[in-house]
Design a protein around this motif. Structure first.
Motif, PDB file in Angstrom:
ATOM      1  N   ASN A  68       7.224  -4.822  -9.691  1.00 38.66           N
ATOM      2  CA  ASN A  68       8.401  -4.097  -9.225  1.00 38.66           C
ATOM      3  C   ASN A  68       8.139  -2.602  -9.379  1.00 38.66           C
ATOM      4  OD1 ASN A  68      10.314  -6.363  -8.717  1.00 38.66           O
ATOM      5  ND2 ASN A  68       9.934  -6.734 -10.882  1.00 38.66           N
ATOM      6  N   VAL A  69       8.274  -1.859  -8.283  1.00 37.05           N
ATOM      7  CA  VAL A  69       8.053  -0.415  -8.295  1.00 37.05           C
ATOM      8  C   VAL A  69       9.362   0.247  -7.876  1.00 37.05           C
ATOM      9  CG1 VAL A  69       6.635   1.489  -7.476  1.00 37.05           C
ATOM     10  CG2 VAL A  69       5.667  -0.813  -7.569  1.00 37.05           C
ATOM     11  N   SER A  70      10.000   0.897  -8.825  1.00 31.59           N
ATOM     12  CA  SER A  70      11.256   1.585  -8.513  1.00 31.59           C
ATOM     13  C   SER A  70      11.025   3.094  -8.540  1.00 31.59           C
ATOM     14  CB  SER A  70      12.357   1.180  -9.491  1.00 31.59           C
ATOM     15  OG  SER A  70      11.953   1.415 -10.812  1.00 31.59           O
ATOM     16  N   ALA A  78       7.542   7.163 -10.087  1.00 35.43           N
ATOM     17  CA  ALA A  78       7.692   5.724  -9.908  1.00 35.43           C
ATOM     18  C   ALA A  78       7.636   5.035 -11.273  1.00 35.43           C
ATOM     19  CB  ALA A  78       6.595   5.187  -9.012  1.00 35.43           C
ATOM     20  N   LYS A  79       8.425   3.981 -11.405  1.00 33.16           N
ATOM     21  CA  LYS A  79       8.408   3.162 -12.621  1.00 33.16           C
ATOM     22  C   LYS A  79       7.872   1.791 -12.213  1.00 33.16           C
ATOM     23  CE  LYS A  79      12.222   1.454 -14.309  1.00 33.16           C
ATOM     24  NZ  LYS A  79      13.506   1.265 -14.976  1.00 33.16           N
ATOM     25  N   ILE A  80       6.828   1.338 -12.900  1.00 35.38           N
ATOM     26  CA  ILE A  80       6.150   0.095 -12.552  1.00 35.38           C
ATOM     27  C   ILE A  80       6.430  -0.956 -13.621  1.00 35.38           C
ATOM     28  CG2 ILE A  80       3.925  -0.991 -12.090  1.00 35.38           C
ATOM     29  CD1 ILE A  80       2.878   1.819 -11.388  1.00 35.38           C
ATOM     30  N   LYS A  81       6.843  -2.159 -13.167  1.00 36.98           N
ATOM     31  CA  LYS A  81       7.054  -3.287 -14.064  1.00 36.98           C
ATOM     32  C   LYS A  81       6.230  -4.465 -13.572  1.00 36.98           C
ATOM     33  CE  LYS A  81      11.823  -2.594 -15.575  1.00 36.98           C
ATOM     34  NZ  LYS A  81      13.154  -3.219 -15.559  1.00 36.98           N
ATOM     35  N   LEU A  82       5.531  -5.100 -14.486  1.00 37.03           N
ATOM     36  CA  LEU A  82       4.828  -6.346 -14.182  1.00 37.03           C
ATOM     37  C   LEU A  82       5.756  -7.475 -14.584  1.00 37.03           C
ATOM     38  CD1 LEU A  82       2.354  -7.959 -13.340  1.00 37.03           C
ATOM     39  CD2 LEU A  82       1.492  -7.695 -15.657  1.00 37.03           C
ATOM     40  N   ASP A  83       6.222  -8.223 -13.603  1.00 36.84           N
ATOM     41  CA  ASP A  83       7.256  -9.238 -13.784  1.00 36.84           C
ATOM     42  C   ASP A  83       8.485  -8.561 -14.404  1.00 36.84           C
ATOM     43  OD1 ASP A  83       5.753 -11.258 -12.607  1.00 36.84           O
ATOM     44  OD2 ASP A  83       4.770 -11.737 -14.495  1.00 36.84           O
ATOM     45  N   ILE A 109       2.649  -9.993  -5.684  1.00 36.20           N
ATOM     46  CA  ILE A 109       3.681  -9.572  -4.741  1.00 36.20           C
ATOM     47  C   ILE A 109       4.155  -8.189  -5.188  1.00 36.20           C
ATOM     48  CG2 ILE A 109       5.934 -10.091  -3.731  1.00 36.20           C
ATOM     49  CD1 ILE A 109       3.967 -12.307  -3.181  1.00 36.20           C
ATOM     50  N   ILE A 110       4.086  -7.209  -4.306  1.00 35.24           N
ATOM     51  CA  ILE A 110       4.573  -5.860  -4.622  1.00 35.24           C
ATOM     52  C   ILE A 110       5.984  -5.738  -4.071  1.00 35.24           C
ATOM     53  CG2 ILE A 110       4.268  -3.387  -4.254  1.00 35.24           C
ATOM     54  CD1 ILE A 110       1.278  -3.901  -4.008  1.00 35.24           C
ATOM     55  N   ARG A 111       6.931  -5.460  -4.965  1.00 37.28           N
ATOM     56  CA  ARG A 111       8.324  -5.240  -4.587  1.00 37.28           C
ATOM     57  C   ARG A 111       8.634  -3.768  -4.849  1.00 37.28           C
ATOM     58  NH1 ARG A 111      12.368  -6.827  -6.721  1.00 37.28           N
ATOM     59  NH2 ARG A 111      13.531  -7.533  -4.940  1.00 37.28           N
ATOM     60  N   ALA A 112       8.483  -2.946  -3.839  1.00 39.24           N
ATOM     61  CA  ALA A 112       8.670  -1.505  -4.002  1.00 39.24           C
ATOM     62  C   ALA A 112       9.968  -1.058  -3.347  1.00 39.24           C
ATOM     63  CB  ALA A 112       7.499  -0.752  -3.397  1.00 39.24           C
ATOM     64  N   ASP A 113      10.644  -0.144  -4.014  1.00 43.61           N
ATOM     65  CA  ASP A 113      11.859   0.448  -3.462  1.00 43.61           C
ATOM     66  C   ASP A 113      11.512   1.206  -2.189  1.00 43.61           C
ATOM     67  OD1 ASP A 113      14.813   1.197  -4.708  1.00 43.61           O
ATOM     68  OD2 ASP A 113      14.054   2.703  -3.296  1.00 43.61           O
ATOM     69  N   ARG A 114      12.435   1.250  -1.258  1.00 38.30           N
ATOM     70  CA  ARG A 114      12.155   1.919   0.026  1.00 38.30           C
ATOM     71  C   ARG A 114      11.954   3.419  -0.124  1.00 38.30           C
ATOM     72  NH1 ARG A 114      17.731   0.519   3.082  1.00 38.30           N
ATOM     73  NH2 ARG A 114      17.059  -1.504   2.387  1.00 38.30           N
ATOM     74  N   VAL A 124      -0.574   1.585  -7.219  1.00 32.24           N
ATOM     75  CA  VAL A 124      -0.327   0.208  -7.653  1.00 32.24           C
ATOM     76  C   VAL A 124      -1.385  -0.725  -7.073  1.00 32.24           C
ATOM     77  CG1 VAL A 124       1.296  -1.730  -7.498  1.00 32.24           C
ATOM     78  CG2 VAL A 124       2.148   0.560  -8.002  1.00 32.24           C
ATOM     79  N   MET A 125      -1.712  -0.530  -5.807  1.00 29.18           N
ATOM     80  CA  MET A 125      -2.739  -1.363  -5.184  1.00 29.18           C
ATOM     81  C   MET A 125      -4.097  -1.151  -5.846  1.00 29.18           C
ATOM     82  SD  MET A 125      -1.579  -1.136  -1.189  1.00 29.18           S
ATOM     83  CE  MET A 125      -2.889  -2.193  -0.603  1.00 29.18           C
ATOM     84  N   ALA A 126      -4.385   0.077  -6.282  1.00 31.87           N
ATOM     85  CA  ALA A 126      -5.639   0.350  -6.992  1.00 31.87           C
ATOM     86  C   ALA A 126      -5.670  -0.388  -8.331  1.00 31.87           C
ATOM     87  CB  ALA A 126      -5.813   1.850  -7.196  1.00 31.87           C
ATOM     88  N   LEU A 127      -4.544  -0.454  -9.028  1.00 30.92           N
ATOM     89  CA  LEU A 127      -4.479  -1.205 -10.294  1.00 30.92           C
ATOM     90  C   LEU A 127      -4.761  -2.682 -10.051  1.00 30.92           C
ATOM     91  CD1 LEU A 127      -1.252   0.299 -11.939  1.00 30.92           C
ATOM     92  CD2 LEU A 127      -3.625   0.751 -12.570  1.00 30.92           C
TER      93      LEU A 127
END
Length: 145
Positions: A68-70, A78-83, A109-114, A124-127
């Motif tokens: 989840n990327v908010s 950006a704030k990144i959460k794994l699950d 699955i990447i769930r990123a805010d618009r 995130v994709m690089a990680l």
């Protein structure tokens, strides 16, 4: 006449108590599975709209991570959460690498805010790539809600 639980005319009685027990066990089972999936999703994220979005196949849900990327507008970051966990980037790579080693078909699955900038999605994709995972999907909506 011993046992049988039937009436005097030879027809068996319908026992409702065991049926209710089975029904309640199934209800609890499905509630626990559903709530585990719902907890992985950050409800504050407003997903982007993609008109041609297709519904996800849920049969492999156990073998995937949700990132989840908010977007925090006040701090422009950006704030990144794994699950459900907010972890440092190195820890995300470590966890994903371990999961990928345990299951070669593991996916993310990447769930990123618009509102998240494209450069943040690239990070995130690089990680994910550092963890050796090449099966990546993006979560979107097919219509604005």
């Amino acid at each position: 006449m011993a046992g049988g639980g039937g009436g005097g005319d030879g027809e068996p009685e319908f026992q409702i108590a065991p049926m209710i027990d089975v029904l309640l066990v199934l209800l609890i089972f499905f509630m626990s599975i559903t709530s585990a999936q719902v907890l992985r999703i950050d409800q504050d994220i407003r997903l982007p709209v993609a008109a041609d979005a297709k519904k996800k196949d849920d049969k492999n849900a156990m073998f995937e991570a949700s990132i989840n990327v908010s977007w925090i507008a006040a701090r422009q970051e950006a704030k990144i959460k794994l699950d459900t966990q907010e972890l440092p980037n190195e820890e995300i790579v470590k966890v994903l690498t371990e999961r990928k080693n345990n299951n070669p078909t593991y996916r993310v699955i990447i769930r990123a805010d618009r509102d998240v900038l494209a450069v943040e999605i690239q990070k995130v994709m690089a990680l994910i790539a550092q963890a050796g995972i090449d099966d990546i999907s993006f979560s979107t909506l097919n219509q604005d809600s």
